[in-house]
Every structure is written in structure tokens, then in C-alpha cells.
Design a protein around this motif. Sequence first.
Motif, mmCIF file in Angstrom:
data_model
loop_
_atom_site.group_PDB
_atom_site.id
_atom_site.type_symbol
_atom_site.label_atom_id
_atom_site.label_comp_id
_atom_site.label_asym_id
_atom_site.label_seq_id
_atom_site.Cartn_x
_atom_site.Cartn_y
_atom_site.Cartn_z
ATOM 1 N N THR A 35 0.854 -1.184 0.000
ATOM 2 C CA THR A 35 0.000 0.000 0.000
ATOM 3 C C THR A 35 0.888 1.232 0.000
ATOM 4 O O THR A 35 1.872 1.299 0.739
ATOM 5 N N ARG A 49 1.287 -4.765 2.855
ATOM 6 C CA ARG A 49 -0.147 -4.656 3.134
ATOM 7 C C ARG A 49 -0.524 -5.054 4.559
ATOM 8 O O ARG A 49 -1.293 -4.342 5.204
ATOM 9 N N ASP A 79 -3.800 0.621 -2.781
ATOM 10 C CA ASP A 79 -3.272 -0.744 -2.771
ATOM 11 C C ASP A 79 -2.716 -1.073 -4.150
ATOM 12 O O ASP A 79 -3.381 -0.841 -5.164
#
Length: 142
Positions: A35, A49, A79
Amino acid sequence: MFQGASSLNLDAKGRMTIPARHRDALLLQCEGRITLTKHPDGCLLLFPRPVWEMRREEIAKWPISARAWQRIFLGNASDVDFDGAGRILIAPELRTAAGLTRDVMMMGMGGHFEIWDAARLAESESDAIAAGMPDVLNDFSF
């Protein structure tokens, strides 16, 4: 833990190749799922993440008085996954927010990375050195 600096290039489409040493670690840690989000210092933050998901939960619990900061971190989060060549695509909005041009620096910062425009990072580091060490580091030495 991530550390070290890597001098990288963005291609014309805004893609950046993650250095092999970090790519391998990120593939093991989070299957290449990461991310990106904006940081008020003028860079981007890159989180594995699972690490981001924990941070996201913390940020979401901040009081209403911190709503503007929630927008900065959560509202700009994106993301991304590695492509087959080990690259990530940085969204145009995030590239603009961080002033990313062709020459970028990826800095390992422990549990995450910072992505800087190379010239902006050099200026930021120069400013920090000129300002001197903050008092909190008075007892720190190598």
C-alpha cells in the motif's frame, strides 16, 4: 526490517522497479501486496499490506479532531501489487503529491519505505543537517 537507500527511475507510465533485495523480502512477507500513501513531509510511504492494515485500523480510530490527518493518510492510500517484472505503478495523484519525476529514492525505514523525488530528498536532508540534531537525539552516539 527494511533499511538502505536505492536510487531508482520512474518510467513514462509511472512504474518503479522494486530492488531485488526488497522485492524478495516483500514477496515473502506479503506476496508482493503493498500500500502506498502520501506523507506530509513530501514523500510517499510504502507499506507491506499487513503492516498497513494494522496502521489503517489505528488511524481510523483517531478522534474527529484529527479528521484532516485521516484524509491525508487514509484518503490517499492506494493498494498496489507487483507486476510480472517486479514493478509497481504509482498513481498519478500520488506522483504529483510527492513531486515524483524520473529520479526517485527508495529509503528503507524499518517496517516501511519512503519514496522521494531525488532532488526533494537531497533538499530535505540538507535542511535537516543545517537545522542541527534535535534535542531528543542529544544522548545518541555511534
